[in-house]
Design an enzyme around this catalytic site. Structure first.
Site, PDB file in Angstrom:
ATOM      1  CD  GLN A   1      -2.903   1.348   2.215  1.00 43.13           C
ATOM      2  OE1 GLN A   1      -2.424   1.420   3.347  1.00 43.13           O
ATOM      3  NE2 GLN A   1      -4.204   1.495   1.982  1.00 43.13           N
TER       4      GLN A   1
ATOM      5  CE1 TYR B   1      -2.935   9.571   7.173  1.00 49.77           C
ATOM      6  CE2 TYR B   1      -4.245   7.711   6.416  1.00 49.77           C
ATOM      7  CZ  TYR B   1      -3.612   8.393   7.434  1.00 49.77           C
ATOM      8  OH  TYR B   1      -3.647   7.913   8.723  1.00 49.77           O
TER       9      TYR B   1
ATOM     10  NE  ARG C   1      -8.617   0.108   2.395  1.00 49.88           N
ATOM     11  CZ  ARG C   1      -8.687  -0.057   3.712  1.00 49.88           C
ATOM     12  NH1 ARG C   1      -7.973   0.690   4.511  1.00 49.88           N
ATOM     13  NH2 ARG C   1      -9.456  -0.986   4.234  1.00 49.88           N
TER      14      ARG C   1
ATOM     15  N   GLY D   1      -9.691  -6.215   8.744  1.00 47.06           N
ATOM     16  CA  GLY D   1      -8.587  -5.505   9.363  1.00 47.06           C
ATOM     17  C   GLY D   1      -8.323  -6.014  10.763  1.00 47.06           C
TER      18      GLY D   1
HETATM   19  C1  LIG Z   1      -4.385  -0.684  13.872  1.00 49.45           C
HETATM   20  C2  LIG Z   1      -4.978  -0.239  12.571  1.00 49.45           C
HETATM   21  C3  LIG Z   1      -4.145   0.249  11.572  1.00 49.45           C
HETATM   22  C4  LIG Z   1      -4.664   0.628  10.335  1.00 49.45           C
HETATM   23  N1  LIG Z   1      -3.808   1.029   9.337  1.00 49.45           N
HETATM   24  C5  LIG Z   1      -4.282   1.288   8.092  1.00 49.45           C
HETATM   25  C6  LIG Z   1      -3.396   1.547   7.018  1.00 49.45           C
HETATM   26  O1  LIG Z   1      -2.163   1.512   7.168  1.00 49.45           O
HETATM   27  N2  LIG Z   1      -3.940   1.820   5.799  1.00 49.45           N
HETATM   28  C7  LIG Z   1      -5.300   1.845   5.592  1.00 49.45           C
HETATM   29  O2  LIG Z   1      -5.736   2.100   4.465  1.00 49.45           O
HETATM   30  N3  LIG Z   1      -6.149   1.554   6.588  1.00 49.45           N
HETATM   31  C8  LIG Z   1      -5.677   1.256   7.818  1.00 49.45           C
HETATM   32  N4  LIG Z   1      -6.542   0.900   8.820  1.00 49.45           N
HETATM   33  C9  LIG Z   1      -7.968   0.679   8.509  1.00 49.45           C
HETATM   34  C10 LIG Z   1      -8.210  -0.802   8.186  1.00 49.45           C
HETATM   35  O3  LIG Z   1      -7.556  -1.174   6.975  1.00 49.45           O
HETATM   36  C11 LIG Z   1      -9.699  -1.111   8.034  1.00 49.45           C
HETATM   37  O4  LIG Z   1     -10.239  -0.252   7.059  1.00 49.45           O
HETATM   38  C12 LIG Z   1     -10.482  -0.917   9.332  1.00 49.45           C
HETATM   39  O5  LIG Z   1      -9.816  -1.556  10.416  1.00 49.45           O
HETATM   40  C13 LIG Z   1     -11.891  -1.476   9.200  1.00 49.45           C
HETATM   41  O6  LIG Z   1     -11.857  -2.860   8.912  1.00 49.45           O
HETATM   42  P1  LIG Z   1     -12.207  -3.940  10.059  1.00 49.45           P
HETATM   43  O7  LIG Z   1     -13.571  -3.585  10.582  1.00 49.45           O
HETATM   44  O8  LIG Z   1     -12.184  -5.278   9.395  1.00 49.45           O
HETATM   45  O9  LIG Z   1     -11.167  -3.794  11.124  1.00 49.45           O
HETATM   46  C14 LIG Z   1      -6.047   0.551  10.096  1.00 49.45           C
HETATM   47  C15 LIG Z   1      -6.892   0.077  11.108  1.00 49.45           C
HETATM   48  C16 LIG Z   1      -6.371  -0.325  12.333  1.00 49.45           C
HETATM   49  C17 LIG Z   1      -7.301  -0.885  13.387  1.00 49.45           C
END
Ligand SMILES: Cc1cc2nc3c(=O)[nH]c(=O)nc-3n(C[C@H](O)[C@H](O)[C@H](O)COP(=O)(O)O)c2cc1C
Length: 368
Positions: free
Chosen positions: A101, A183, A230, A321
Site C-alpha cells: 500500500q 491522506y 483504496r 482488518g
Molecule cells: C491498527 C490499525 C491500523 C490501520 N492502518 C491502516 C493503514 O495503514 N492503511 C489503511 O488504508 N487503513 C488502515 N486501517 C484501517 C483498516 O484497513 C480497516 O479499514 C479498518 O480496520 C476497518 O476494517 P475492520 O472492521 O475489518 O477492522 C487501520 C486500522 C487499524 C485498526
C-alpha cells in the site's frame, strides 16, 4: 442460506491469483525503525497471516515527505527494498500473495517527522485536528501544512512512481494506491481540504486529477492489472477531516475515471473507518458499477456479512482488518466458524513482538 464456500473459492483479482476471497486489510503497526526499515519481526508477522487470499501491507511511505507517523515502513530506499524482500518471500513460500500500500500522508504529519523540520505538504494550508504519533512515543497535533505549488505536483507523482518501481524490485505481487482515509490524495479529492484554484482544485474533475494521474503513473510501472486503489468516501479519519460535500458525485466520477485504466481492483472502506459497516448509507454499488472491475469491500465485516456480500455478488473479496491482528489464522477460523480472539488495542501501534507476532493460532490456543 448463502454458501460459506463463497469465502473460500479461489479468485483472480486482476492478474493476481488469490487462494480465497479473504483479504487482509492494510494495518499500520508502527514497528519499523525510524529509517522506515522493517525488522525480521515483520517477516514473522506477515508469514503468520499468509493464508489470506491477498495481503495488503500496512501503509508504506513513498518518500520521507510522505511520512506522518513514527516507526512506519518506507519503500523509497534500497534498504527498504532489502527489508521487504524477506517478508514477500516468506508470504510467497506460504502460498500467499502480497501487495504494497503506497502512502503519502499529506497534511497528517509533523515537522519533527519531516526532513530539516520542514512543514508537511497538502493541497491547501489547512491544519488537521487529530493527534499523530511521534518518535518520542508522544502524540501531537499535525503541524500546519503548506500548500503544494502547482509545479511541485509532477514531483509527487514521480515519488509514487519511484516507490512503485522499488515495490516491483522487492518482489511484491502488485501495489495499492492509498487514496483513502484523509491522506494526501484524499485531501485533494475532498472539497473540505482542497481550496486550490489551479488545475488540481475547484470542480470534481480537478480535485480527482491528482489521484488519477498518480494511478496512471503507477500503472506505467506495473501492469495496470496489478494496481489497486483504496477509497473511503465516508470517513473523517485521519485528521478529523470533514467529508466531501457531494461524496457520491465526487467518488463516482473518480471511480469512473479509474475504471478506464484496467486496474486490478477498487477497495472501499464502507463507512467511518473502524466504525460499523455503512454500506446502506452510500451507494457503493454505484461506485463499483462506475469502476466496472473487481471490488474489495471492507469495514466492520464479520463472517456472516462477508458470506452475504460474496454470495450475492456484491463484492469479489472482503478485507478484514482488526480480526487479522488477533487471529493470524483468521481464514481457518472462518472456515471452521470458530470463535475469534480479540486483539489488544494497547499494542496496535509500536513495540515489539507482544501483540504483534504472539497471537496464538487456533490449534495452539486449544492446547492445554
Ligand atoms: C491498527 C490499525 C491500523 C490501520 N492502518 C491502516 C493503514 O495503514 N492503511 C489503511 O488504508 N487503513 C488502515 N486501517 C484501517 C483498516 O484497513 C480497516 O479499514 C479498518 O480496520 C476497518 O476494517 P475492520 O472492521 O475489518 O477492522 C487501520 C486500522 C487499524 C485498526
Amino acid at each position: 442460506m448463502p454458501d460459506a464456500d463463497a469465502l473460500f473459492s479461489p479468485t483472480r483479482i486482476g492478474a493476481i491469483e488469490a487462494a480465497n476471497r479473504i483479504a487482509m486489510a492494510p494495518l499500520t503497526r508502527s514497528r519499523a525503525g525510524m529509517d522506515g526499515v522493517h525488522s525480521p519481526l515483520a517477516v514473522d508477522y506477515y508469514r503468520q497471516r499468509a493464508s489470506a487470499g491477498l495481503i495488503i501491507t500496512e501503509a508504506t511511505n513513498i518518500s520521507r515527505q510522505g511520512r506522518g507517523y513514527a516507526f512506519t515502513p518506507g519503500i523509497y530506499t534500497p534498504a527498504h527494498v532489502e527489508a521487504w524482500r524477506p517478508v514477500i518471500e516468506a508470504v510467497h513460500r506460504a502460498g500467499g500473495r502480497i501487495v504494497c500500500q503506497l502512502w503519502h500522508v499529506g497534511r497528517i504529519s509533523h515537522v519533527d517527522l519531516q526532513e530539516n523540520g520542514a512543514a508537511p505538504v497538502a493541497p491547501s494550508a489547512i491544519r488537521a485536528g487529530e493527534l499523530i504519533f511521534l518518535e518520542t512515543r508522544t502524540q501531537a497535533q499535525p503541524s500546519m501544512p503548506r500548500a503544494l505549488e502547482t509545479d511541485e505536483i509532477a514531483g509527487i507523482i514521480e515519488d509514487y512512481r519511484h516507490a512503485a518501481r522499488l515495490a516491483k524490485e522487492a518482489g511484491f505481487d502488485g501495489v495499492e494506491v492509498h487514496a483513502a482515509n484523509g491522506y494526501l490524495l484524499d485531501q485533494f479529492i475532498r472539497d473540505s481540504t482542497n481550496r486550490r484554484t489551479d488545475a488540481y482544485g475547484g470542480p470534481i474533475e480537478n480535485r480527482t486529477r491528482l489521484a488519477v494521474e498518480v494511478v496512471t503513473g503507477v500503472a506505467q510501472i506495473w501492469d495496470a492489472d496489478r494496481v489497486g486503489v483504496r477509497l473511503s468516501p465516508l470517513t473523517r479519519s485521519a485528521g478529523d477531516t470533514p467529508l466531501d460535500s457531494t461524496p457520491q458525485a465526487t467518488y463516482g466520477h473518480l471511480a469512473r475515471e479509474l475504471g478506464t485504466l484496467g486496474l486490478a481492483y477498487l477497495h472501499c472502506v464502507e463507512g467511518q473507518t473502524r466504525g460499523p459497516n455503512a454500506a446502506d448509507a452510500f451507494d457503493f454499488k454505484a461506485l463499483h458499477a462506475a469502476f466496472g472491475g473487481r471490488y474489495i469491500a471492507n469495514n466492520g465485516y464479520d463472517r456472516r456479512l462477508a458470506i452475504d456480500a460474496l454470495a450475492s455478488g456484491y463484492a469479489d473479496m472482503v478485507a478484514f482488518g482488526r480480526p487479522f491482528i488477533g487471529n493470524p489464522d483468521l481464514v481457518e477460523r472462518l472456515r471452521r466458524d470458530a470463535a475469534l480472539a480479540e486483539a489488544d488495542r494497547a499494542t496496535y501501534y509500536g513495540g515489539g513482538a507482544e501483540g504483534y507476532t504472539d497471537y496464538a493460532r487456533l490449534d495452539e490456543a486449544a492446547l492445554p
